[in-house]
Scaffold this motif. Structure first.
Motif, PDB file in Angstrom:
ATOM      1  N   GLN A 119       0.857  -1.238  -0.187  1.00  0.00           N
ATOM      2  CA  GLN A 119       0.020  -0.036  -0.090  1.00  0.00           C
ATOM      3  C   GLN A 119       0.809   1.390   0.083  1.00  0.00           C
ATOM      4  N   LEU A 120       1.948   1.283   0.616  1.00  0.00           N
ATOM      5  CA  LEU A 120       2.913   2.354   0.894  1.00  0.00           C
ATOM      6  C   LEU A 120       3.563   2.418  -0.697  1.00  0.00           C
ATOM      7  N   ILE A 121       3.880   1.725  -1.504  1.00  0.00           N
ATOM      8  CA  ILE A 121       4.418   1.616  -2.958  1.00  0.00           C
ATOM      9  C   ILE A 121       3.451   2.232  -3.664  1.00  0.00           C
ATOM     10  N   ILE A 122       1.948   1.675  -3.620  1.00  0.00           N
ATOM     11  CA  ILE A 122       0.750   2.336  -4.260  1.00  0.00           C
ATOM     12  C   ILE A 122       0.686   3.956  -4.100  1.00  0.00           C
ATOM     13  N   MET A 123       0.917   4.458  -2.633  1.00  0.00           N
ATOM     14  CA  MET A 123       0.859   5.793  -2.292  1.00  0.00           C
ATOM     15  C   MET A 123       1.977   6.648  -2.974  1.00  0.00           C
ATOM     16  N   SER A 145       7.075  20.018  -8.902  1.00  0.00           N
ATOM     17  CA  SER A 145       6.293  18.887  -9.086  1.00  0.00           C
ATOM     18  C   SER A 145       7.227  17.866  -9.781  1.00  0.00           C
ATOM     19  N   ILE A 146       8.029  18.369 -10.560  1.00  0.00           N
ATOM     20  CA  ILE A 146       8.852  17.147 -11.329  1.00  0.00           C
ATOM     21  C   ILE A 146      10.015  16.682 -10.146  1.00  0.00           C
ATOM     22  N   LEU A 147      10.554  17.629  -9.353  1.00  0.00           N
ATOM     23  CA  LEU A 147      11.465  17.206  -8.423  1.00  0.00           C
ATOM     24  C   LEU A 147      10.954  16.433  -7.205  1.00  0.00           C
ATOM     25  N   LYS A 148       9.714  16.625  -7.026  1.00  0.00           N
ATOM     26  CA  LYS A 148       9.283  15.819  -6.081  1.00  0.00           C
ATOM     27  C   LYS A 148       8.880  14.530  -6.605  1.00  0.00           C
ATOM     28  N   THR A 149       8.458  14.231  -7.783  1.00  0.00           N
ATOM     29  CA  THR A 149       8.308  12.990  -8.565  1.00  0.00           C
ATOM     30  C   THR A 149       9.831  12.263  -8.443  1.00  0.00           C
ATOM     31  N   GLN A 150      10.950  13.117  -8.816  1.00  0.00           N
ATOM     32  CA  GLN A 150      12.193  12.676  -8.858  1.00  0.00           C
ATOM     33  C   GLN A 150      12.724  11.876  -7.481  1.00  0.00           C
ATOM     34  N   GLU A 151      12.121  12.601  -6.374  1.00  0.00           N
ATOM     35  CA  GLU A 151      12.489  12.156  -5.035  1.00  0.00           C
ATOM     36  C   GLU A 151      11.929  10.985  -4.616  1.00  0.00           C
ATOM     37  N   ILE A 152      10.409  10.615  -5.079  1.00  0.00           N
ATOM     38  CA  ILE A 152       9.730   9.694  -4.904  1.00  0.00           C
ATOM     39  C   ILE A 152      10.402   8.378  -5.711  1.00  0.00           C
ATOM     40  N   ILE A 153      10.565   8.711  -6.895  1.00  0.00           N
ATOM     41  CA  ILE A 153      11.396   7.495  -7.735  1.00  0.00           C
ATOM     42  C   ILE A 153      12.772   7.114  -6.948  1.00  0.00           C
TER      43      ILE A 153
END
Length: 148
Positions: free
Chosen positions: A22-26, A61-69
């Motif tokens: 569930q954490l991965i999905i989040m 927004s893009i940097l946040k996505t990169q942090e998630i990845i």
């Protein structure tokens, strides 16, 4: 103010009680949401000119996505995950490279495919988690006995 605190407490409890799947999905959900925001802002640019007021929001927004990845990358278990973990690591590296280039050039054409692939991974994880919930243990789901 109390409403904001209640939402914050709910989110914190949701995260603390979530399974690993569930954490991965989040994380995937948040990445898709951030990329949707960036793409929406990029598409609002008029006459091919970049709006300086939007560049900062797109960048965030893009940097946040990169942090998630990056978080997804460092959580990979190469011993247990084997080839799948290696493939995901390569894919995550490619995602970050494309997002970097897309952010620098403000190019939706580089960001959109990453968003679609992240969404595909999110859907796959959602299916895996749904099949492995306790109420499905021992049941045949779509022709597969997940209990072994």
């Amino acid at each position: 103010m109390a409403y904001t605190n209640a939402i914050s407490a709910y989110r914190e409890t949701r995260i603390k009680t979530a399974s690993q799947g569930q954490l991965i999905i989040m994380l995937y959900d948040e990445a898709v949401k951030c990329l949707d925001r960036a793409l929406d802002l990029l598409e609002k640019n008029t006459n091919g000119r970049k709006d300086p007021g939007r560049i900062e929001h797109i960048n965030k927004s893009i940097l946040k996505t990169q942090e998630i990845i990056t978080e997804l990358s460092v959580s990979l278990d190469f011993e247990q995950g084997g080839e799948i973990a290696q493939n995901l690591f390569s894919l995550y590296s490619w995602f970050n490279q494309e997002l970097l280039e897309g952010n620098i050039k403000q190019d939706a054409g580089r960001i959109r495919p990453v968003r679609e692939m992240i969404n595909d991974l999110r859907e796959a994880w959602h299916e895996i988690v749904a099949r492995n919930t306790p109420e499905n243990a021992g049941k045949v789901v779509n022709g597969i006995n997940i209990a072994g």
